[in-house]
Design a protein around this motif. Structure first.
Motif, PDB file in Angstrom:
ATOM      1  N   PRO A   1      -5.617  16.911   0.005  1.00  0.00           N
ATOM      2  CA  PRO A   1      -4.638  17.878   0.485  1.00  0.00           C
ATOM      3  C   PRO A   1      -3.739  17.371   1.716  1.00  0.00           C
ATOM      4  CG  PRO A   1      -6.805  18.673   1.218  1.00  0.00           C
ATOM      5  CD  PRO A   1      -6.944  17.399   0.268  1.00  0.00           C
ATOM      6  N   PHE A   2      -2.224  17.656   1.405  1.00  0.00           N
ATOM      7  CA  PHE A   2      -1.553  17.234   2.668  1.00  0.00           C
ATOM      8  C   PHE A   2      -1.711  18.283   3.694  1.00  0.00           C
ATOM      9  CE2 PHE A   2       2.270  17.455   5.128  1.00  0.00           C
ATOM     10  CZ  PHE A   2       2.530  16.028   5.193  1.00  0.00           C
ATOM     11  N   GLN A   3      -2.048  17.580   4.915  1.00  0.00           N
ATOM     12  CA  GLN A   3      -2.260  18.524   6.335  1.00  0.00           C
ATOM     13  C   GLN A   3      -2.232  17.870   7.509  1.00  0.00           C
ATOM     14  OE1 GLN A   3      -6.230  19.808   4.814  1.00  0.00           O
ATOM     15  NE2 GLN A   3      -7.296  18.571   6.552  1.00  0.00           N
ATOM     16  N   GLU A   4      -2.011  18.570   8.230  1.00  0.00           N
ATOM     17  CA  GLU A   4      -1.984  18.098   9.881  1.00  0.00           C
ATOM     18  C   GLU A   4      -3.087  19.081  10.683  1.00  0.00           C
ATOM     19  OE1 GLU A   4      -0.666  15.346  11.147  1.00  0.00           O
ATOM     20  OE2 GLU A   4       0.722  15.117   9.275  1.00  0.00           O
ATOM     21  N   PRO A   5      -4.056  18.116  11.265  1.00  0.00           N
ATOM     22  CA  PRO A   5      -4.241  16.712  11.193  1.00  0.00           C
ATOM     23  C   PRO A   5      -4.633  16.268   9.806  1.00  0.00           C
ATOM     24  CG  PRO A   5      -6.120  17.757  12.244  1.00  0.00           C
ATOM     25  CD  PRO A   5      -5.058  18.843  11.703  1.00  0.00           C
ATOM     26  N   LYS A   6      -4.433  14.945   9.702  1.00  0.00           N
ATOM     27  CA  LYS A   6      -4.858  14.389   8.514  1.00  0.00           C
ATOM     28  C   LYS A   6      -6.250  14.295   8.109  1.00  0.00           C
ATOM     29  CE  LYS A   6      -0.816  11.244   8.905  1.00  0.00           C
ATOM     30  NZ  LYS A   6      -0.336   9.798   9.240  1.00  0.00           N
TER      31      LYS A   6
ATOM     32  N   VAL B   1       6.741  11.975  -4.457  1.00  0.00           N
ATOM     33  CA  VAL B   1       7.092  11.779  -5.872  1.00  0.00           C
ATOM     34  C   VAL B   1       6.747  13.026  -6.766  1.00  0.00           C
ATOM     35  CG1 VAL B   1       6.266   9.482  -6.092  1.00  0.00           C
ATOM     36  CG2 VAL B   1       4.573  10.950  -6.112  1.00  0.00           C
ATOM     37  N   LYS B   2       7.044  13.444  -7.879  1.00  0.00           N
ATOM     38  CA  LYS B   2       6.782  14.586  -8.538  1.00  0.00           C
ATOM     39  C   LYS B   2       5.084  14.638  -8.792  1.00  0.00           C
ATOM     40  CE  LYS B   2      10.793  15.491 -11.059  1.00  0.00           C
ATOM     41  NZ  LYS B   2      11.431  15.578 -12.543  1.00  0.00           N
ATOM     42  N   HIS B   3       4.592  15.761  -8.627  1.00  0.00           N
ATOM     43  CA  HIS B   3       3.123  15.765  -9.274  1.00  0.00           C
ATOM     44  C   HIS B   3       2.945  15.605 -10.463  1.00  0.00           C
ATOM     45  CE1 HIS B   3      -0.570  17.959  -9.536  1.00  0.00           C
ATOM     46  NE2 HIS B   3      -0.697  17.816  -8.344  1.00  0.00           N
TER      47      HIS B   3
ATOM     48  N   SER C   1       0.050  17.282  -2.011  1.00  0.00           N
ATOM     49  CA  SER C   1      -1.377  16.655  -2.224  1.00  0.00           C
ATOM     50  C   SER C   1      -0.729  15.338  -1.859  1.00  0.00           C
ATOM     51  CB  SER C   1      -1.786  16.872  -3.479  1.00  0.00           C
ATOM     52  OG  SER C   1      -0.702  16.482  -4.438  1.00  0.00           O
ATOM     53  N   VAL C   2      -1.739  14.482  -1.426  1.00  0.00           N
ATOM     54  CA  VAL C   2      -1.605  12.985  -0.988  1.00  0.00           C
ATOM     55  C   VAL C   2      -2.281  12.025  -2.133  1.00  0.00           C
ATOM     56  CG1 VAL C   2      -2.011  11.285   0.523  1.00  0.00           C
ATOM     57  CG2 VAL C   2      -1.499  13.532   1.484  1.00  0.00           C
ATOM     58  N   SER C   3      -1.785  11.007  -2.598  1.00  0.00           N
ATOM     59  CA  SER C   3      -2.146  10.040  -3.418  1.00  0.00           C
ATOM     60  C   SER C   3      -2.394   8.924  -2.576  1.00  0.00           C
ATOM     61  CB  SER C   3      -1.516  10.104  -4.790  1.00  0.00           C
ATOM     62  OG  SER C   3      -1.576  10.994  -5.386  1.00  0.00           O
ATOM     63  N   LEU C   4      -3.106   7.879  -2.783  1.00  0.00           N
ATOM     64  CA  LEU C   4      -3.341   6.700  -2.023  1.00  0.00           C
ATOM     65  C   LEU C   4      -3.386   5.455  -3.200  1.00  0.00           C
ATOM     66  CD1 LEU C   4      -6.164   7.464   0.525  1.00  0.00           C
ATOM     67  CD2 LEU C   4      -3.733   7.837   0.948  1.00  0.00           C
ATOM     68  N   ALA C   5      -2.607   4.393  -2.796  1.00  0.00           N
ATOM     69  CA  ALA C   5      -2.394   3.318  -3.991  1.00  0.00           C
ATOM     70  C   ALA C   5      -2.398   2.124  -3.008  1.00  0.00           C
ATOM     71  CB  ALA C   5      -1.470   3.732  -4.786  1.00  0.00           C
TER      72      ALA C   5
ATOM     73  N   ALA D   1       0.748  -1.088   0.009  1.00  0.00           N
ATOM     74  CA  ALA D   1       0.056   0.210  -0.016  1.00  0.00           C
ATOM     75  C   ALA D   1       0.800   1.165   0.121  1.00  0.00           C
ATOM     76  CB  ALA D   1      -1.004  -0.003   1.195  1.00  0.00           C
ATOM     77  N   PHE D   2       0.357   2.377  -0.839  1.00  0.00           N
ATOM     78  CA  PHE D   2       1.270   3.454  -0.966  1.00  0.00           C
ATOM     79  C   PHE D   2       0.631   4.634  -0.261  1.00  0.00           C
ATOM     80  CE2 PHE D   2       2.544   0.363  -3.971  1.00  0.00           C
ATOM     81  CZ  PHE D   2       4.104   0.441  -3.595  1.00  0.00           C
ATOM     82  N   ILE D   3       1.406   5.495   0.242  1.00  0.00           N
ATOM     83  CA  ILE D   3       0.887   6.818   0.758  1.00  0.00           C
ATOM     84  C   ILE D   3       1.970   7.871  -0.350  1.00  0.00           C
ATOM     85  CG2 ILE D   3       0.437   8.937   2.144  1.00  0.00           C
ATOM     86  CD1 ILE D   3      -0.410   6.854   4.201  1.00  0.00           C
ATOM     87  N   LEU D   4       1.389   8.450  -1.330  1.00  0.00           N
ATOM     88  CA  LEU D   4       2.477   9.398  -2.255  1.00  0.00           C
ATOM     89  C   LEU D   4       2.203  10.772  -2.097  1.00  0.00           C
ATOM     90  CD1 LEU D   4       1.653   7.274  -5.420  1.00  0.00           C
ATOM     91  CD2 LEU D   4       3.562   6.969  -3.713  1.00  0.00           C
ATOM     92  N   HIS D   5       3.335  11.261  -1.833  1.00  0.00           N
ATOM     93  CA  HIS D   5       3.370  13.012  -1.764  1.00  0.00           C
ATOM     94  C   HIS D   5       3.628  13.587  -2.903  1.00  0.00           C
ATOM     95  CE1 HIS D   5       3.590  12.363   2.890  1.00  0.00           C
ATOM     96  NE2 HIS D   5       2.434  12.022   2.644  1.00  0.00           N
ATOM     97  N   GLY D   6       3.019  14.434  -3.287  1.00  0.00           N
ATOM     98  CA  GLY D   6       3.456  15.461  -4.258  1.00  0.00           C
ATOM     99  C   GLY D   6       3.213  16.736  -4.071  1.00  0.00           C
ATOM    100  N   LYS D   7       4.160  17.539  -4.632  1.00  0.00           N
ATOM    101  CA  LYS D   7       3.772  19.092  -4.728  1.00  0.00           C
ATOM    102  C   LYS D   7       3.623  19.963  -6.061  1.00  0.00           C
ATOM    103  CE  LYS D   7       6.789  20.929  -1.721  1.00  0.00           C
ATOM    104  NZ  LYS D   7       8.114  21.897  -1.094  1.00  0.00           N
ATOM    105  N   LYS D   8       2.372  20.771  -6.002  1.00  0.00           N
ATOM    106  CA  LYS D   8       2.424  21.865  -7.169  1.00  0.00           C
ATOM    107  C   LYS D   8       2.301  23.319  -6.610  1.00  0.00           C
ATOM    108  CE  LYS D   8      -0.802  22.485 -10.934  1.00  0.00           C
ATOM    109  NZ  LYS D   8      -1.919  22.229 -11.636  1.00  0.00           N
TER     110      LYS D   8
END
Length: 128
Positions: free
Chosen positions: A70-75, A98-100, A44-48, A32-39
């Motif tokens: 959106p990437f944020q705390e709290p999730k 990862v890259k956006h 932002s977060v992708s789930l896979a 399972a993956f939690i991917l972080h990208g930035k633009k």
């Protein structure tokens, strides 16, 4: 071995579906993956979810919800729901920066880059 990303969508219902795929295919979960990208300085977060091949078919599906969280705390509740499901299944997600997808010429190129990163990190088996 064919490895392909299959996008579900970005919404709450799509993450719910991803969680249900994990539950009903617990025995097939590869990673399972939690991917972080930035633009534009917004993360932002992708789930896979990568599943092992079903039977003798040489196909690894990687179901994803791309960059809709959106990437944020709290999730966000969507990310927490995914993480709770994985915890219940005793699966530890792999987090990758990862890259956006907007940095690629097409979504297909983005998918190819993600699969290459996963292979290079030995998270997916090599092509055979």
């Amino acid at each position: 071995m064919i490895q392909r990303l299959i996008e579900l969508g970005e919404g709450y219902g799509d993450v719910f579906e991803l969680c249900e795929l994990a539950k009903t295919n617990k025995h097939r979960i590869l990673h399972a993956f939690i991917l972080h990208g930035k633009k534009n300085d917004k993360k932002s977060v992708s789930l896979a979810l990568a599943l092992k091949p079903a039977g003798d078919v040489p196909f690894i599906p990687i179901y994803s919800c791309r960059e809709g969280i959106p990437f944020q705390e709290p999730k966000t509740e969507r990310q927490l729901m995914f993480e709770r499901t994985l915890h219940e299944l005793d699966v530890v997600p792999v987090t990758l920066e990862v890259k956006h997808s907007s940095e690629f010429g097409s979504i297909d190129h983005y998918h190819q880059a993600l699969i290459a990163i996963m292979r290079l990190n030995h998270l997916l088996p090599p092509l055979s």
